[in-house]
Design a protein around this motif. Structure first.
Motif, short mmCIF file in Angstrom:
data_model
loop_
_atom_site.label_atom_id
_atom_site.label_comp_id
_atom_site.label_asym_id
_atom_site.label_seq_id
_atom_site.Cartn_x
_atom_site.Cartn_y
_atom_site.Cartn_z
N TRP A 138 -5.37 5.93 -3.77
CA TRP A 138 -3.97 5.72 -4.13
C TRP A 138 -3.11 5.45 -2.90
O TRP A 138 -2.18 4.64 -2.94
CB TRP A 138 -3.42 6.93 -4.89
N VAL A 139 -3.44 6.11 -1.79
CA VAL A 139 -2.70 5.85 -0.55
C VAL A 139 -2.92 4.42 -0.08
O VAL A 139 -1.98 3.73 0.33
CB VAL A 139 -3.12 6.85 0.54
N TRP A 140 -4.16 3.96 -0.18
CA TRP A 140 -4.47 2.59 0.23
C TRP A 140 -3.77 1.59 -0.69
O TRP A 140 -3.28 0.55 -0.23
CB TRP A 140 -5.98 2.37 0.21
N VAL A 141 -3.74 1.89 -1.99
CA VAL A 141 -3.06 1.00 -2.93
C VAL A 141 -1.57 0.90 -2.59
O VAL A 141 -0.99 -0.19 -2.56
CB VAL A 141 -3.25 1.47 -4.38
N ALA A 142 -0.95 2.07 -2.33
CA ALA A 142 0.47 2.07 -1.99
C ALA A 142 0.73 1.28 -0.71
O ALA A 142 1.67 0.48 -0.62
CB ALA A 142 0.98 3.50 -1.84
N GLY A 143 -0.12 1.50 0.29
CA GLY A 143 0.05 0.77 1.53
C GLY A 143 -0.14 -0.72 1.35
O GLY A 143 0.57 -1.53 1.96
N ALA A 144 -1.09 -1.11 0.50
CA ALA A 144 -1.34 -2.53 0.26
C ALA A 144 -0.16 -3.18 -0.45
O ALA A 144 0.20 -4.33 -0.15
CB ALA A 144 -2.61 -2.71 -0.57
N VAL A 145 0.45 -2.45 -1.41
CA VAL A 145 1.62 -3.00 -2.11
C VAL A 145 2.76 -3.25 -1.13
O VAL A 145 3.40 -4.31 -1.14
CB VAL A 145 2.06 -2.05 -3.24
N LEU A 146 3.01 -2.27 -0.27
CA LEU A 146 4.10 -2.40 0.69
C LEU A 146 3.83 -3.50 1.72
O LEU A 146 4.68 -4.35 1.98
CB LEU A 146 4.35 -1.07 1.40
N ALA A 147 2.63 -3.47 2.29
CA ALA A 147 2.30 -4.45 3.31
C ALA A 147 2.21 -5.85 2.72
O ALA A 147 2.65 -6.83 3.34
CB ALA A 147 0.98 -4.08 3.98
N GLY A 148 1.65 -5.95 1.50
CA GLY A 148 1.54 -7.25 0.86
C GLY A 148 2.89 -7.86 0.57
O GLY A 148 3.11 -9.06 0.80
N ARG A 149 3.80 -7.04 0.07
CA ARG A 149 5.13 -7.56 -0.20
C ARG A 149 5.84 -7.99 1.08
O ARG A 149 6.42 -9.08 1.15
CB ARG A 149 5.97 -6.50 -0.92
N LEU A 150 5.77 -7.15 2.11
CA LEU A 150 6.43 -7.47 3.37
C LEU A 150 5.87 -8.76 3.96
O LEU A 150 6.62 -9.65 4.38
CB LEU A 150 6.27 -6.32 4.36
N GLY A 151 4.54 -8.88 3.99
CA GLY A 151 3.93 -10.07 4.56
C GLY A 151 4.28 -11.33 3.78
O GLY A 151 4.60 -12.37 4.36
N ALA A 152 4.22 -11.23 2.44
CA ALA A 152 4.53 -12.40 1.61
C ALA A 152 5.98 -12.81 1.75
O ALA A 152 6.30 -14.01 1.85
CB ALA A 152 4.19 -12.08 0.15
N GLU A 153 6.88 -11.82 1.78
CA GLU A 153 8.31 -12.13 1.89
C GLU A 153 8.64 -12.74 3.25
O GLU A 153 9.42 -13.69 3.35
CB GLU A 153 9.13 -10.85 1.66
N TRP A 154 8.07 -12.19 4.30
CA TRP A 154 8.32 -12.75 5.63
C TRP A 154 7.79 -14.17 5.74
O TRP A 154 8.43 -15.04 6.36
CB TRP A 154 7.69 -11.85 6.70
N ALA A 155 6.62 -14.41 5.15
CA ALA A 155 6.06 -15.76 5.19
C ALA A 155 6.96 -16.75 4.45
O ALA A 155 7.18 -17.87 4.91
CB ALA A 155 4.66 -15.76 4.59
N LEU A 156 7.49 -16.32 3.32
CA LEU A 156 8.41 -17.18 2.56
C LEU A 156 9.68 -17.46 3.34
O LEU A 156 10.21 -18.58 3.33
CB LEU A 156 8.75 -16.53 1.22
N GLU A 157 10.21 -16.42 3.99
CA GLU A 157 11.43 -16.62 4.78
C GLU A 157 11.19 -17.63 5.91
O GLU A 157 12.03 -18.51 6.15
CB GLU A 157 11.91 -15.29 5.35
#
Length: 426
Positions: free
Chosen positions: A7-26
């Motif tokens: 569950w910790v890994w899932v939470a970290g992946a959600v946060l990191a995935g969103r941050l990375g995807a959003e930064w790439a889009l910006e």
């Protein structure tokens, strides 16, 4: 791998995935905007307007990156480091347990997260918006808004939290259905009362003065069967030079609201077109569809929360001894943004479709799209929004089509004049 670590890994992946995807889009969108602005300048368009719009868009994009980083760090700090679990334990030791004590903890976490964002909000208002000449807010007004927001959140939010926690104790198995119905009822009640209770607490409203414009708008409302209590002017200029128009409330509380900045920017025919667009949303039942969609999304969120309550390992992964109703509500509130971000393209696709439909409605009832085209061009220019975003960025983030798309849709339908050259910078 133990389930708690999973569950910790899932939470970290959600946060990191969103941050990375959003930064790439910006980053992708900034490159696209530079290309669009450069091509326009090389083609002989009004380069100064485009350059200023580009600078504003890039500043907003950089700010968005910082905002995302801050939100990610806050969530990671609360959940992945055990701070939230230790705070919950300390709260119980000092305040105790019970529905009101648990609701107080949830309220304190939400309030703390909101207050933690104040430095960003201050920078956005008094540095970013100030730099481009949009800010008119005085520090005293800004702080008063923050204080009113906290008080309103306490008066409205704390009883809702108490009600939800009470339902969780009363019916541990079916609380999520009762809780969903309760929250939806509160949302609808607030939207009904907002024009007469909530909005006037933050803004000053005055009836649109008697005269040709008021009569023109009232005649428009009667012609299309739009039930209207009043047309009011809001003192938007006390906080910003951005402009807007909207309608709010139900039944006898329904009002069309015009920013005073909008009245200063548009001619009567253009204002009529903008109001016709807003009324079109109502006549096409977009507002009702939005409320139903929001309710269904909330139902799905409550169903997921009910499932999570049956997974003890999920709570142990973040330092809690077992399922805790208060922590479930904290998680529901704090994780709604990162999780729902993945659904944003679907939501915004519906919104953009409705904007096209409302544009077409306005052109149809007025018999021409020319005033609406002029109004859209002027508003995009005045608000420095006259550069089209990258299609991928617009697909994910933007609830409105680009100016070019809206003008082209009206032109294809034969309801408006074809844009002369680069109309977005006219």
């Amino acid at each position: 791998m133990e389930s708690t670590n999973l569950w910790v890994w899932v939470a970290g992946a959600v946060l990191a995935g969103r941050l990375g995807a959003e930064w790439a889009l910006e980053a992708l969108n900034r490159r696209h905007l530079r290309q669009v602005a450069g091509c326009a300048e090389a083609g002989g368009s009004e380069g100064s307007g485009r350059a200023r719009a580009l600078a504003y868009a890039e500043a907003r994009s950089r700010f968005r990156e910082i905002e995302l980083l801050w939100e990610t760090a806050l969530l990671a700090g609360l959940w992945l480091t055990g701070w939230l679990a230790r705070g919950w334990e300390a709260w119980q030791q000092v305040v105790g347990t019970g529905v009101w004590a648990d609701a107080g903890f949830v309220w304190a976490v939400f309030t703390g997260a909101s207050v933690a964002s104040w430095p960003l909000r201050w920078y956005e208002r008094f540095h970013l918006e100030e730099r481009f000449g949009f800010n008119t807010t005085r520090p005293r007004t800004w702080w008063a808004d923050r204080a009113k927001g906290l008080l309103l959140g306490t008066v409205l939010g704390l009883p809702v939290l108490v009600g939800l926690l009470g339902l969780m104790r009363w019916d541990p198995a079916g609380w999520w259905m009762w809780g969903w119905a309760f929250v939806v009822a509160v949302q609808w009640a607030v939207s009904w009362l907002a024009p007469v209770i909530i909005l006037p607490w933050f803004h000053r409203f005055s009836p649109l003065p008697e005269g040709p414009l008021r009569e023109r708008l009232l005649t428009l409302a009667r012609r299309i069967g739009f039930r209207l209590a009043d047309i009011q002017v809001m003192d938007g200029s006390r906080r910003t030079r951005h402009s807007n128009a909207f309608f709010t409330g139900w039944g006898r509380f329904r009002r069309v609201i015009l920013y005073d900045t909008l009245l200063a920017q548009l001619a009567s025919e253009e204002l009529e077109a903008v109001v016709a667009h807003e009324m079109g949303h109502d006549r096409l039942r977009h507002w009702q569809k939005m409320m139903v969609g929001s309710a269904l999304g909330l139902l799905a969120a409550f169903a997921v929360a009910a499932y999570a309550a049956q997974v003890p390992s999920l709570f142990r992964a973040f330092g809690f001894p077992g399922p805790e109703p208060a922590i479930l509500l904290v998680g529901l509130g704090l994780w709604a943004g990162p999780v729902s971000a993945w659904l944003a393209p679907l939501i915004h696709a519906c919104s953009r479709r409705w904007e096209f439909a409302a544009d077409a409605f306005a052109a149809r009832v007025l018999g021409t799209a020319e005033p609406l085209c002029r109004a859209l061009e002027r508003l995009h220019r005045e608000n420095l929004m006259n550069l089209p975003s990258h299609p991928w960025y617009r697909w994910v983030h933007e609830s409105h089509p680009s100016l070019e798309e809206r003008l082209a849709a009206l032109t294809r339908a034969g309801r408006g004049p074809a844009p002369a050259g680069d109309r977005s910078s006219a």
